[in-house]
Design a protein around this motif. Structure first.
Motif, PDB file in Angstrom:
ATOM      1  N   SER A 106      54.186  40.318  55.964  1.00  0.00           N
ATOM      2  CA  SER A 106      54.142  38.914  55.573  1.00  0.00           C
ATOM      3  C   SER A 106      55.190  38.105  56.322  1.00  0.00           C
ATOM      4  CB  SER A 106      54.348  38.813  54.057  1.00  0.00           C
ATOM      5  OG  SER A 106      54.285  37.475  53.631  1.00  0.00           O
ATOM      6  N   ALA A 107      54.852  36.850  56.620  1.00  0.00           N
ATOM      7  CA  ALA A 107      55.805  35.931  57.259  1.00  0.00           C
ATOM      8  C   ALA A 107      55.670  34.564  56.601  1.00  0.00           C
ATOM      9  CB  ALA A 107      55.518  35.824  58.750  1.00  0.00           C
ATOM     10  N   VAL A 165      58.489  25.747  50.930  1.00  0.00           N
ATOM     11  CA  VAL A 165      57.710  26.766  51.644  1.00  0.00           C
ATOM     12  C   VAL A 165      56.497  26.096  52.298  1.00  0.00           C
ATOM     13  CG1 VAL A 165      56.256  28.825  51.343  1.00  0.00           C
ATOM     14  CG2 VAL A 165      58.465  28.678  50.180  1.00  0.00           C
ATOM     15  N   LEU A 166      56.411  26.183  53.637  1.00  0.00           N
ATOM     16  CA  LEU A 166      55.305  25.549  54.366  1.00  0.00           C
ATOM     17  C   LEU A 166      54.194  26.538  54.698  1.00  0.00           C
ATOM     18  CD1 LEU A 166      57.135  23.136  56.849  1.00  0.00           C
ATOM     19  CD2 LEU A 166      56.448  22.750  54.488  1.00  0.00           C
ATOM     20  N   SER A 167      54.526  27.822  54.735  1.00  0.00           N
ATOM     21  CA  SER A 167      53.472  28.823  54.964  1.00  0.00           C
ATOM     22  C   SER A 167      53.910  30.149  54.378  1.00  0.00           C
ATOM     23  CB  SER A 167      53.200  28.986  56.471  1.00  0.00           C
ATOM     24  OG  SER A 167      54.366  29.424  57.129  1.00  0.00           O
ATOM     25  N   ASN A 168      52.924  30.950  53.993  1.00  0.00           N
ATOM     26  CA  ASN A 168      53.196  32.278  53.424  1.00  0.00           C
ATOM     27  C   ASN A 168      51.991  33.149  53.758  1.00  0.00           C
ATOM     28  OD1 ASN A 168      54.408  34.312  51.842  1.00  0.00           O
ATOM     29  ND2 ASN A 168      53.220  33.704  50.047  1.00  0.00           N
ATOM     30  N   VAL A 228      53.290  36.452  62.112  1.00  0.00           N
ATOM     31  CA  VAL A 228      54.366  35.477  62.373  1.00  0.00           C
ATOM     32  C   VAL A 228      53.786  34.251  63.072  1.00  0.00           C
ATOM     33  CG1 VAL A 228      56.458  35.061  63.748  1.00  0.00           C
ATOM     34  CG2 VAL A 228      56.260  37.146  62.392  1.00  0.00           C
ATOM     35  N   GLN A 229      52.907  34.511  64.038  1.00  0.00           N
ATOM     36  CA  GLN A 229      52.283  33.410  64.766  1.00  0.00           C
ATOM     37  C   GLN A 229      51.535  32.468  63.816  1.00  0.00           C
ATOM     38  OE1 GLN A 229      50.421  35.371  67.959  1.00  0.00           O
ATOM     39  NE2 GLN A 229      51.441  33.999  69.405  1.00  0.00           N
ATOM     40  N   GLU A 230      50.776  33.077  62.902  1.00  0.00           N
ATOM     41  CA  GLU A 230      50.001  32.272  61.948  1.00  0.00           C
ATOM     42  C   GLU A 230      50.928  31.475  61.020  1.00  0.00           C
ATOM     43  OE1 GLU A 230      46.888  34.559  60.041  1.00  0.00           O
ATOM     44  OE2 GLU A 230      46.420  32.855  58.725  1.00  0.00           O
ATOM     45  N   ALA A 231      52.036  32.108  60.623  1.00  0.00           N
ATOM     46  CA  ALA A 231      52.982  31.417  59.728  1.00  0.00           C
ATOM     47  C   ALA A 231      53.581  30.196  60.423  1.00  0.00           C
ATOM     48  CB  ALA A 231      54.084  32.379  59.289  1.00  0.00           C
ATOM     49  N   ASN A 282      53.258  24.343  61.256  1.00  0.00           N
ATOM     50  CA  ASN A 282      53.406  23.386  62.355  1.00  0.00           C
ATOM     51  C   ASN A 282      54.847  23.343  62.867  1.00  0.00           C
ATOM     52  OD1 ASN A 282      52.367  21.645  64.197  1.00  0.00           O
ATOM     53  ND2 ASN A 282      52.506  19.831  62.879  1.00  0.00           N
ATOM     54  N   ILE A 283      55.420  24.517  63.020  1.00  0.00           N
ATOM     55  CA  ILE A 283      56.819  24.635  63.465  1.00  0.00           C
ATOM     56  C   ILE A 283      56.841  25.480  64.745  1.00  0.00           C
ATOM     57  CG2 ILE A 283      59.069  25.712  62.899  1.00  0.00           C
ATOM     58  CD1 ILE A 283      58.674  23.250  61.202  1.00  0.00           C
TER      59      ILE A 283
END
Ligand code: KG4
Ligand code: ZN
Length: 355
Positions: A31-32, A40-43, A74-77, A82-83
Motif C-alpha cells: 500500500s502507498a 489523506v489524498l490517496s490510499n 506508489v505510482q498510482e498513489a 496529483n503530486i
C-alpha cells in the motif's frame, strides 16, 4: 489498578506544511498513500491473492509480490493525489512489526526514494499507526483515550497519551484475536483469511447457539488459546456421529464463535475503562472491521456513556494512509531516520528510476 496519565506532548494543530508519501508492506498488502498537511489524498492498496490457496500468508511469496507491486502502487498513489515525486517533503515506511522479507521491500524502497530525493525518512511502528488511523477523518479522539488494537498478530489495549506516547496496558499472552478468528474458521473449512467469512455467516446465525469454555487471565491481558482448543474438541465431538454437523450449523457456529471472542474483548475493555477512568474508547486493526464487534461497542458506548471511535472499513485493515498519518505526526516533531546509515542505496535505484 491506577495509571498515571501524562499531558499530550504535541498538539493536533498541523503547524509545519508537509507533503509525505507513506509505504506499508508488513504482511500481504502493498500500500502507498500521499498525505498533504494532514489530509489523506490517496490510499492505494494491492491485496495479494496468491496466498489463498495455501491457507495463510507465505512469507517468501509475500516479499516477491511486494516487489512486483510496489512501483505501480506508489505510482498510482502519486497520480491519484496529483503530486509529483519532486514535491514530496518526506517518505514514511512501516518499520515493524511484520514479516521480515515483506518489511524489507517497503523499507529499502522508502530509503532509496528518500535518498534519491534528498528528503527525510520516517520509520513508523505498524501498531501505533493502526491507532493513529483515527486521526485521518472526523470525529477525532482527544488525548488521552483507550484503543483496543486487534489484528492478525496483536491484541492490545493501548493507553494513548499522545500521537507519540502510547502505553500497552493489556495484551494477549498467546494467540491474537485475528488468529483465533482465522484458525477457528479453518476448522470450519473456511478459506484464509477466515475472519471476514466468520463475520459474514455470523450475521445469519444465533450467537448463543453454542457455548465454548475460555481461559481466564487476570488483569487486562487476554488469552485465546483456550477457546481455540475448546472449539476444536467441540467440533471433533460433534462430527464423530454426524459428519455434516459443520455444514448444517455453519451460521450458528460462526455467530457463537464471534460472540464469544467479542465478549472476551469487551470484558477487558470495560475493565480498562474502569481502571483508567477514560471513557473515550477506540478500536483499530483488521478485526475492528468485524460487524459484531462494531455493533457491540456502539451498544456498550450508550450503556457506559463512552464516546466511541470506530474507523472506516478502509482504515481498519492494513493500509498506508495510517502510516502516512503516523509519519505526519513524526514529521511535525522532526523525528527522522539517519539516512547516512544506509549501507548500499544504489542496490535499489532501479526502483526509483521507474517512477
Ligand atoms: O490489521 P490486519 O489487516 O493485519 C495485521 O496487521 O495482522 O488484520 C488482519 C486480521 C486477520 O486475522 C483477519 O481475519 C482479521 O483481521 N479480519 C477480521 C475481519 N476483517 C479482517 N476478523 C473478523 N471479522 C472481520 N470482518
Ligand atoms: Zn495491521
Amino acid at each position: 489498578m491506577l495509571y498515571s496519565i501524562q499531558k499530550p506532548k504535541i498538539s493536533l494543530q498541523f503547524t509545519k506544511s508537509c507533503t509525505l508519501l507513506a509505504i506499508e508492506s508488513s504482511c500481504d498488502e502493498t500500500s502507498a498513500s500521499v498525505i498533504v498537511n494532514g489530509q489523506v489524498l490517496s490510499n492505494i492498496i494491492a491485496t495479494q491473492d496468491i496466498h489463498y490457496k495455501y491457507g495463510g500468508v507465505v512469507p517468501e511469496l509475500a516479499s516477491r509480490a511486494h516487489q512486483q507491486n510496489i512501483v505501480p502502487v506508489v505510482q498510482e498513489a502519486l497520480t491519484k493525489a496529483n503530486i509529483d515525486k519532486n514535491a514530496l517533503q518526506a517518505v514514511a515506511y512501516t518499520q515493524g512489526p511484520g514479516l521480515l522479507g515483506a518489511l524489507l521491500v517497503g523499507c529499502s524502497f522508502a530509503k532509496s526514494l528518500a535518498f534519491a530525493l534528498n528528503i527525510p525518512l520516517i520509520a513508523v511502528d505498524h501498531m501505533q499507526a493502526h491507532v493513529l488511523a483515527h486521526f485521518i477523518e472526523e470525529p477525532k479522539p482527544v488525548f488521552p483515550f483507550l484503543c483496543l488494537t486487534v489484528s492478525g498478530g496483536h491484541t492490545q489495549i493501548v493507553l494513548v497519551e499522545s500521537a507519540l506516547n502510547m502505553k500497552v496496558i493489556g495484551q494477549t499472552q498467546d494467540d491474537a484475536v485475528g488468529e483465533a478468528f482465522d484458525k477457528t474458521a479453518k476448522m470450519l473449512g473456511l478459506p484464509y483469511p477466515g475472519g471476514p467469512l466468520v463475520d459474514k455467516y455470523a450475521k445469519e446465525g444465533h450467537g448463543q447457539a453454542f457455548q465454548f469454555s475460555k481461559s481466564n487471565v487476570s488483569g487486562l491481558d487476554f488469552s485465546f488459546s483456550g477457546i481455540k482448543t475448546s472449539i476444536l474438541y467441540f467440533l471433533k465431538d460433534k462430527t464423530k456421529n454426524n459428519s455434516n454437523f459443520i455444514e448444517e450449523n455453519l451460521k450458528d457456529l460462526c455467530a457463537s464463535i464471534q460472540e464469544s471472542l467479542v465478549n472476551m474483548l469487551m470484558d477487558k475493555l470495560i475493565k480498562a475503562s474502569e481502571a483508567t477512568g477514560i471513557n473515550q474508547i477506540a478500536i483499530a486493526g483488521g478485526v475492528s472491521a468485524n460487524s459484531g464487534l462494531r455493533t457491540r461497542l456502539e451498544a456498550l458506548g450508550k450503556e457506559k456513556n463512552w464516546t466511541v471511535f470506530i474507523p472506516k472499513f478502509e482504515y481498519c485493515t492494513d493500509n498506508a494512509a495510517m502510516i502516512a498519518m503516523a509519519g505526519h505526526f513524526r514529521f511535525q516533531e522532526g523525528i527522522f531516520e539517519d539516512l547516512g546509515s544506509i549501507s548500499n542505496p544504489r542496490l535499489n535505484t532501479f526502483f526509483i528510476n521507474t517512477l
